[in-house]
Design a protein around this motif. Sequence first.
Motif, PDB file in Angstrom:
ATOM      1  N   UNK A 145     104.007  56.591  34.440  1.00 48.40           N
ATOM      2  CA  UNK A 145     102.931  57.576  34.395  1.00 48.40           C
ATOM      3  C   UNK A 145     102.774  58.253  35.755  1.00 48.40           C
ATOM      4  N   UNK A 146     102.182  59.421  35.730  1.00 47.35           N
ATOM      5  CA  UNK A 146     101.800  60.140  36.946  1.00 47.35           C
ATOM      6  C   UNK A 146     100.314  60.461  36.826  1.00 47.35           C
ATOM      7  N   UNK A 147      99.445  59.707  37.502  1.00 50.56           N
ATOM      8  CA  UNK A 147      98.003  59.934  37.377  1.00 50.56           C
ATOM      9  C   UNK A 147      97.565  61.340  37.777  1.00 50.56           C
ATOM     10  N   UNK A 148      98.362  62.043  38.575  1.00 51.13           N
ATOM     11  CA  UNK A 148      97.959  63.384  39.011  1.00 51.13           C
ATOM     12  C   UNK A 148      98.074  64.412  37.906  1.00 51.13           C
ATOM     13  N   UNK A 149      99.012  64.214  36.979  1.00 55.89           N
ATOM     14  CA  UNK A 149      99.270  65.230  35.953  1.00 55.89           C
ATOM     15  C   UNK A 149      99.013  64.736  34.519  1.00 55.89           C
ATOM     16  N   UNK A 150      98.707  63.474  34.353  1.00 56.73           N
ATOM     17  CA  UNK A 150      98.493  62.928  33.006  1.00 56.73           C
ATOM     18  C   UNK A 150      97.220  63.511  32.389  1.00 56.73           C
ATOM     19  N   UNK A 164      90.230  57.533  30.619  1.00 56.01           N
ATOM     20  CA  UNK A 164      91.364  56.686  31.016  1.00 56.01           C
ATOM     21  C   UNK A 164      91.580  56.764  32.519  1.00 56.01           C
ATOM     22  N   UNK A 165      91.930  55.634  33.090  1.00 50.35           N
ATOM     23  CA  UNK A 165      92.250  55.580  34.524  1.00 50.35           C
ATOM     24  C   UNK A 165      93.515  54.772  34.716  1.00 50.35           C
ATOM     25  N   UNK A 166      94.464  55.382  35.412  1.00 48.20           N
ATOM     26  CA  UNK A 166      95.687  54.694  35.805  1.00 48.20           C
ATOM     27  C   UNK A 166      95.616  54.406  37.305  1.00 48.20           C
ATOM     28  N   UNK A 167      96.242  53.353  37.712  1.00 47.54           N
ATOM     29  CA  UNK A 167      96.299  53.072  39.156  1.00 47.54           C
ATOM     30  C   UNK A 167      95.168  52.159  39.597  1.00 47.54           C
ATOM     31  N   UNK A 168      94.661  52.434  40.794  1.00 46.58           N
ATOM     32  CA  UNK A 168      93.718  51.511  41.422  1.00 46.58           C
ATOM     33  C   UNK A 168      92.270  51.714  40.983  1.00 46.58           C
ATOM     34  N   UNK A 169      91.981  52.634  40.104  1.00 49.26           N
ATOM     35  CA  UNK A 169      90.623  52.824  39.612  1.00 49.26           C
ATOM     36  C   UNK A 169      89.783  53.765  40.439  1.00 49.26           C
ATOM     37  N   UNK A 170      90.263  54.167  41.606  1.00 49.00           N
ATOM     38  CA  UNK A 170      89.495  55.097  42.424  1.00 49.00           C
ATOM     39  C   UNK A 170      89.719  56.543  42.003  1.00 49.00           C
TER      40      UNK A 170
END
Length: 201
Positions: free
Chosen positions: A181-186, A107-113
């Motif tokens: 969501x928080x991509x850093x901690x998810x 899974x990727x949240x945000x800009x995909x990078x």
Amino acid sequence: MPFTALRSRAAAAGLLVAAVLALATACHGYGGRAGGPVTAVSPAPDHPAPGDGQNPPPAPGGPAACTPEMLKFHAGAMPRRHHRMLLTVTNISDRTCDFAAQRYPLLRFGDGRRPALPAIPGSRPFSPVALKPDATAYAMVVTRNGGRGGPDHHRISQFGVALAARSAPVQVGLDGPPVRVDPRTATVTYWQPSRAAARPW
């Protein structure tokens, strides 16, 4: 005894010997081997080879890997569960598939990078999940760990899901309102065979 009579008897004996030799040759052939017709005894037939129409071919080694076109995706926030979102995939094909090659969704949240979310180690089932036609697998997404918000916290209405490394992600829309969501901690669980197995995470 007159010479003529002896000669006649010798000739008769010679004819008898010739007849016996001719009969022996006809019966035994050259070299004393049987020369008459031989009835061949066929050896016992071997077991038929697989695929020759007598035995069915061997079963394939196992189910194929699940691919996006075989699946229908759903995702949405879990009622009364803080920071939890449930991802489900249903096998809409007519073949059984499994997640043996990649046992949790990428899974990727945000800009995909950003890298794919890490899996929760303790959620790994004993064996990979296999999906028969119309069966469903589940993965629980922990959308953030602690905190009330921050610069990287944002709301999403869709996100990317890949089923294998270096494969293009499928965009999955949420069933319901956006989720923070928080991509850093998810994090995300491994694929689970039932909703009940996914729920405790």
